[in-house]
Scaffold this motif. Structure first.
Motif, PDB file in Angstrom:
ATOM      1  N   THR A  98       0.840  -1.210   0.000  1.00  0.00           N
ATOM      2  CA  THR A  98       0.000   0.000   0.000  1.00  0.00           C
ATOM      3  C   THR A  98       0.870   1.254   0.000  1.00  0.00           C
ATOM      4  N   PHE A  99       1.939   1.234   0.815  1.00  0.00           N
ATOM      5  CA  PHE A  99       2.835   2.401   0.882  1.00  0.00           C
ATOM      6  C   PHE A  99       3.550   2.610  -0.446  1.00  0.00           C
ATOM      7  N   PHE A 100       4.114   1.547  -1.012  1.00  0.00           N
ATOM      8  CA  PHE A 100       4.836   1.679  -2.283  1.00  0.00           C
ATOM      9  C   PHE A 100       3.918   2.209  -3.388  1.00  0.00           C
ATOM     10  N   LEU A 101       2.696   1.724  -3.405  1.00  0.00           N
ATOM     11  CA  LEU A 101       1.750   2.143  -4.449  1.00  0.00           C
ATOM     12  C   LEU A 101       1.224   3.562  -4.220  1.00  0.00           C
ATOM     13  N   SER A 102       1.399   4.069  -2.997  1.00  0.00           N
ATOM     14  CA  SER A 102       0.952   5.443  -2.707  1.00  0.00           C
ATOM     15  C   SER A 102       1.977   6.487  -3.138  1.00  0.00           C
ATOM     16  N   LEU A 103       3.165   6.036  -3.510  1.00  0.00           N
ATOM     17  CA  LEU A 103       4.233   6.971  -3.909  1.00  0.00           C
ATOM     18  C   LEU A 103       4.039   7.330  -5.379  1.00  0.00           C
ATOM     19  N   LYS A 104       3.395   8.460  -5.596  1.00  0.00           N
ATOM     20  CA  LYS A 104       3.062   8.864  -6.966  1.00  0.00           C
ATOM     21  C   LYS A 104       3.589  10.259  -7.265  1.00  0.00           C
ATOM     22  N   ASP A 105       3.928  10.488  -8.533  1.00  0.00           N
ATOM     23  CA  ASP A 105       4.364  11.819  -8.946  1.00  0.00           C
ATOM     24  C   ASP A 105       3.147  12.674  -9.304  1.00  0.00           C
ATOM     25  N   LYS A 106       3.403  13.883  -9.789  1.00  0.00           N
ATOM     26  CA  LYS A 106       2.304  14.817 -10.088  1.00  0.00           C
ATOM     27  C   LYS A 106       1.404  14.335 -11.214  1.00  0.00           C
ATOM     28  N   LYS A 107       1.905  13.408 -12.018  1.00  0.00           N
ATOM     29  CA  LYS A 107       1.103  12.859 -13.114  1.00  0.00           C
ATOM     30  C   LYS A 107       0.356  11.595 -12.691  1.00  0.00           C
ATOM     31  N   GLY A 108       0.518  11.227 -11.420  1.00  0.00           N
ATOM     32  CA  GLY A 108      -0.154  10.032 -10.920  1.00  0.00           C
ATOM     33  C   GLY A 108       0.584   8.738 -11.202  1.00  0.00           C
ATOM     34  N   LYS A 109       1.817   8.857 -11.694  1.00  0.00           N
ATOM     35  CA  LYS A 109       2.626   7.665 -11.984  1.00  0.00           C
ATOM     36  C   LYS A 109       3.362   7.231 -10.719  1.00  0.00           C
ATOM     37  N   ASN A 110       3.505   5.905 -10.539  1.00  0.00           N
ATOM     38  CA  ASN A 110       4.237   5.391  -9.386  1.00  0.00           C
ATOM     39  C   ASN A 110       5.715   5.764  -9.465  1.00  0.00           C
ATOM     40  N   ILE A 111       6.248   6.281  -8.382  1.00  0.00           N
ATOM     41  CA  ILE A 111       7.660   6.667  -8.317  1.00  0.00           C
ATOM     42  C   ILE A 111       8.518   5.407  -8.133  1.00  0.00           C
ATOM     43  N   PRO A 112       9.520   5.210  -8.978  1.00  0.00           N
ATOM     44  CA  PRO A 112      10.406   4.034  -8.822  1.00  0.00           C
ATOM     45  C   PRO A 112      11.243   4.140  -7.544  1.00  0.00           C
ATOM     46  N   ILE A 113      11.402   3.018  -6.868  1.00  0.00           N
ATOM     47  CA  ILE A 113      12.133   2.955  -5.596  1.00  0.00           C
ATOM     48  C   ILE A 113      13.154   1.822  -5.658  1.00  0.00           C
ATOM     49  N   LEU A 114      14.352   2.076  -5.103  1.00  0.00           N
ATOM     50  CA  LEU A 114      15.332   1.008  -4.919  1.00  0.00           C
ATOM     51  C   LEU A 114      15.011   0.368  -3.572  1.00  0.00           C
ATOM     52  N   PHE A 115      14.479  -0.849  -3.588  1.00  0.00           N
ATOM     53  CA  PHE A 115      14.046  -1.507  -2.361  1.00  0.00           C
ATOM     54  C   PHE A 115      15.117  -2.478  -1.881  1.00  0.00           C
ATOM     55  N   ARG A 116      15.568  -2.290  -0.626  1.00  0.00           N
ATOM     56  CA  ARG A 116      16.693  -3.054  -0.060  1.00  0.00           C
ATOM     57  C   ARG A 116      16.232  -3.786   1.202  1.00  0.00           C
ATOM     58  N   PRO A 117      15.443  -4.848   1.034  1.00  0.00           N
ATOM     59  CA  PRO A 117      14.976  -5.571   2.216  1.00  0.00           C
ATOM     60  C   PRO A 117      16.034  -6.542   2.737  1.00  0.00           C
ATOM     61  N   TYR A 118      15.855  -6.979   3.970  1.00  0.00           N
ATOM     62  CA  TYR A 118      16.710  -8.023   4.567  1.00  0.00           C
ATOM     63  C   TYR A 118      18.196  -7.716   4.387  1.00  0.00           C
ATOM     64  N   HIS A 119      18.552  -6.466   4.676  1.00  0.00           N
ATOM     65  CA  HIS A 119      19.916  -6.011   4.399  1.00  0.00           C
ATOM     66  C   HIS A 119      20.919  -6.570   5.416  1.00  0.00           C
ATOM     67  N   GLU A 120      22.186  -6.477   5.034  1.00  0.00           N
ATOM     68  CA  GLU A 120      23.311  -6.965   5.852  1.00  0.00           C
ATOM     69  C   GLU A 120      23.089  -8.419   6.281  1.00  0.00           C
ATOM     70  N   LEU A 121      22.611  -9.223   5.335  1.00  0.00           N
ATOM     71  CA  LEU A 121      22.191 -10.589   5.631  1.00  0.00           C
ATOM     72  C   LEU A 121      23.345 -11.517   6.011  1.00  0.00           C
ATOM     73  N   THR A 122      24.587 -11.133   5.713  1.00  0.00           N
ATOM     74  CA  THR A 122      25.721 -11.990   6.076  1.00  0.00           C
ATOM     75  C   THR A 122      26.159 -11.803   7.524  1.00  0.00           C
ATOM     76  N   GLY A 123      25.555 -10.807   8.205  1.00  0.00           N
ATOM     77  CA  GLY A 123      25.822 -10.632   9.630  1.00  0.00           C
ATOM     78  C   GLY A 123      24.758 -11.356  10.438  1.00  0.00           C
ATOM     79  N   GLY A 124      25.006 -11.585  11.703  1.00  0.00           N
ATOM     80  CA  GLY A 124      24.041 -12.313  12.517  1.00  0.00           C
ATOM     81  C   GLY A 124      23.188 -11.443  13.413  1.00  0.00           C
ATOM     82  N   TRP A 125      23.265 -10.100  13.237  1.00  0.00           N
ATOM     83  CA  TRP A 125      22.612  -9.211  14.195  1.00  0.00           C
ATOM     84  C   TRP A 125      21.119  -8.992  13.921  1.00  0.00           C
ATOM     85  N   PHE A 126      20.634  -9.299  12.711  1.00  0.00           N
ATOM     86  CA  PHE A 126      19.197  -9.189  12.431  1.00  0.00           C
ATOM     87  C   PHE A 126      18.548 -10.576  12.431  1.00  0.00           C
ATOM     88  N   TRP A 127      17.248 -10.637  12.664  1.00  0.00           N
ATOM     89  CA  TRP A 127      16.569 -11.938  12.751  1.00  0.00           C
ATOM     90  C   TRP A 127      16.595 -12.719  11.441  1.00  0.00           C
TER      91      TRP A 127
END
Length: 378
Positions: A171-200
């Motif tokens: 819902t949040f990603f789809l709410s990101l629109k420019d003045k023409k109503g087009k979806n704004i492209p986003i670089l999405f970086r989920p589950y980052h730093e996955l080679t470390g053990g500090w995140f679940w």
């Protein structure tokens, strides 16, 4: 004006008709999302073209706050030093899953949306990470109680909860629109730093197969929800080999940019360890990127409080070297931390000891800030 040195050199050898556009067409780069919006496809092409000119400079939460200020429209510590905004803006959506009004760093989501729209209007690019809570325990992202990932995969006891979280992200990603109503492209970086053990979701807290399943499910679920404005950034911490970097890699059809995070710390005052590590990792990453036809980035970097007055041209520039990376993003300028009793910032501000060197860094041909994007794509 910053010059496209590489294109000039190539032109000497193969004729003056060579352009960044031609360089892009001669690669096999393509987005993992086959239904990506035209704007998202266009951004990915632009990111590739820009690697022929240099690398984009990014800063986390740049427009939201800086050292000794918060939520002042148009303000930016980076802009106050250089006269220009960063090219890339980092944000985090942790808190969204709990319907919080503000994210993990206190940034209201409505303001974040405003800042992303404003940056996009100027030609800037936004990247989003997600330090979301451990779904099995309800504690924060740093609660690395093992096996949380297993519980949110299909059939797991927390799977329904997890899909409801993904619904909110969609819902949040789809709410990101420019003045023409087009979806704004986003670089999405989920589950980052996955080679470390500090995140679940990190190393030792789930198996490589569980992680791959989680990543694939996330991508496929968001696309099923109609989210086609994301460029997916696969992001590790430190790694020692190609096999190490790729141990949890979900496959070429699920990632668009490959990256890692690296920070200098106080037991490395001259930056030699930082430079060596980043160079070694880019050497490995560069080979992977060429084989897999992916862009690469230093998705988080910095030296807290930047005590070295020549850090930008003397350390960061050397660490990146001649590698053709898409962007480097510096972490946030929180300012004074009452609990830790110290300053926490990664980009200079007016009067900071590395301010002059940061201006020199800004003026380098290969560093691209917001105003440089349009110039570089001409």
């Amino acid at each position: 004006m910053k010059k496209n040195i590489l294109t000039l050199i190539i032109s000497v050898f193969i004729g003056t008709s060579c352009t960044a556009k031609d360089i892009f067409t001669n690669t096999n780069l393509s987005l993992s999302d086959q239904k990506a919006t035209p704007e998202t496809v266009s951004l990915y092409k632009k990111l590739n073209q820009l690697t022929q000119k240099g690398y984009l400079f990014g800063h986390q939460d740049d427009l939201a706050y800086g050292v000794n200020w918060k939520y002042e429209n148009g303000r930016s510590d980076v802009k106050e030093v250089t006269g220009d905004y960063p090219a890339v803006y980092g944000w985090d959506i942790a808190g969204l899953e709990k319907d919080d009004a503000k994210n993990i760093d206190g940034v209201p989501f409505d303001k974040m949306k405003q800042y992303i729209q404003e940056a996009n209007e100027r030609g800037g690019i936004s990247t989003i990470s997600w330090h979301f809570d451990n779904p099995a325990t309800g504690k924060n992202a740093w609660d690395n109680t093992p096996n949380a990932v297993k519980t949110i995969l299909p059939g797991g006891e927390n799977h329904t909860k997890f899909t409801s979280w993904l619904d909110k992200a969609a819902t949040f990603f789809l709410s990101l629109k420019d003045k023409k109503g087009k979806n704004i492209p986003i670089l999405f970086r989920p589950y980052h730093e996955l080679t470390g053990g500090w995140f679940w979701w990190g190393k030792g807290n789930c198996t490589p197969e569980e992680f791959k399943s989680l990543w694939k499910f996330t991508v496929e679920y968001l696309q099923k929800k109609g989210v086609h404005n994301l460029i997916y950034v696969y992001n590790t911490g430190s790694f020692s080999s190609e096999a190490d970097f790729l141990s949890n890699y979900p496959g070429d059809n699920y990632a668009d940019i490959i990256s890692f995070d690296s920070y200098q710390n106080n037991n490395d005052k001259n930056g030699e360890k930082f430079i060596t590590e980043v160079q070694n990792q880019f050497k490995i990453l560069n080979e992977i990127a060429q084989k897999k036809h992916k862009l690469m980035a230093l998705a988080e970097a910095g030296y807290e409080a930047v005590p070295d007055p020549k850090w930008w041209t003397g350390t960061l520039t050397k660490a990146i070297g001649d590698y053709k990376i898409s962007y480097v993003l510096l972490w946030r300028n929180h300012g004074w931390q009452e609990k830790e009793q110290k300053m926490h910032y990664y980009a200079p501000f007016s009067g900071q000891v590395s301010e002059k060197d940061f201006v020199d860094f800004y003026n380098l041909d290969r560093t691209l800030f917001e105003k440089d994007i349009k110039k570089a794509l001409k």
